[in-house]
Design an enzyme around this catalytic site. Sequence first.
Site, mmCIF file in Angstrom:
data_model
loop_
_atom_site.group_PDB
_atom_site.id
_atom_site.type_symbol
_atom_site.label_atom_id
_atom_site.label_comp_id
_atom_site.label_asym_id
_atom_site.label_seq_id
_atom_site.Cartn_x
_atom_site.Cartn_y
_atom_site.Cartn_z
ATOM 1 N N LYS A 11 4.213 -5.627 1.603
ATOM 2 C CA LYS A 11 4.848 -5.041 2.779
ATOM 3 C C LYS A 11 4.063 -5.298 4.078
ATOM 4 C CE LYS A 11 7.070 -1.306 0.178
ATOM 5 N NZ LYS A 11 7.168 0.169 0.076
ATOM 6 N N TYR A 51 17.818 -2.380 1.147
ATOM 7 C CA TYR A 51 17.550 -0.966 0.885
ATOM 8 C C TYR A 51 18.803 -0.097 0.965
ATOM 9 C CZ TYR A 51 12.631 -2.084 0.830
ATOM 10 O OH TYR A 51 11.407 -2.620 0.495
ATOM 11 N N PHE A 59 15.127 9.082 5.005
ATOM 12 C CA PHE A 59 14.091 8.133 5.398
ATOM 13 C C PHE A 59 14.599 6.704 5.600
ATOM 14 C CE2 PHE A 59 14.025 8.343 0.737
ATOM 15 C CZ PHE A 59 14.161 7.003 0.401
ATOM 16 N N ARG A 104 -1.953 0.418 -4.879
ATOM 17 C CA ARG A 104 -1.687 1.481 -3.899
ATOM 18 C C ARG A 104 -2.885 2.405 -3.705
ATOM 19 N NH1 ARG A 104 4.505 2.263 -5.856
ATOM 20 N NH2 ARG A 104 5.436 0.760 -4.430
ATOM 21 N N ASN A 114 2.670 1.831 1.806
ATOM 22 C CA ASN A 114 2.051 1.797 0.472
ATOM 23 C C ASN A 114 1.888 0.381 -0.073
ATOM 24 O OD1 ASN A 114 4.653 1.174 -0.343
ATOM 25 N ND2 ASN A 114 4.954 3.039 -1.534
ATOM 26 N N HIS A 117 6.094 -3.359 -3.033
ATOM 27 C CA HIS A 117 7.331 -2.935 -3.695
ATOM 28 C C HIS A 117 7.441 -3.738 -4.977
ATOM 29 C CE1 HIS A 117 11.675 -2.334 -4.437
ATOM 30 N NE2 HIS A 117 11.665 -3.627 -4.743
ATOM 31 N N GLU A 128 17.285 -8.360 -7.046
ATOM 32 C CA GLU A 128 16.316 -8.497 -5.957
ATOM 33 C C GLU A 128 15.790 -9.926 -5.853
ATOM 34 O OE1 GLU A 128 14.777 -3.868 -5.830
ATOM 35 O OE2 GLU A 128 13.454 -5.369 -6.709
#
Length: 140
Positions: A11, A51, A59, A104, A114, A117, A128
């Site tokens: 990320k 997402y 969120f 993490r 974090n 993914h 994905e």
Amino acid sequence: MAVERTLSIIKPDATERNLTGSINSYIEKAGLRIIAQKRIRLTRKQAESFYSVHKERSFFGELVEFMISGPVVVQVLEGANAIAKYREVMGATNPANADAGTIRKDFAVDVQNNSVHGSDAPETAAQEIAFYFAGIEIVG
């Protein structure tokens, strides 16, 4: 043990801190092979689509903003029970609850930042991987 493929995303918080190589080391030490990898910048449309399962969650907007805030590294990992193995290597979503020695615990800043993914099931892994690597032949 079944050989599986799973998606990994490094990320924006981790790419900003130049942690790609360190995270890749954790992946490889766990016995997983990185068989495809590319650094991209997600568009808002891509992030919202990827997402979309969280669209109704409070969120969602914040997650989309975070994921478009900088480059990400998307990867296809392969190995015996790759999905479960990578989830173990990532650690708990909240780094405060992650085991020592996980990505993490060692690199994440907080629940949102974090660092990584990973897919949660064979079906989502396939979806994905197709999302990020459509039209690309991935050779293991």
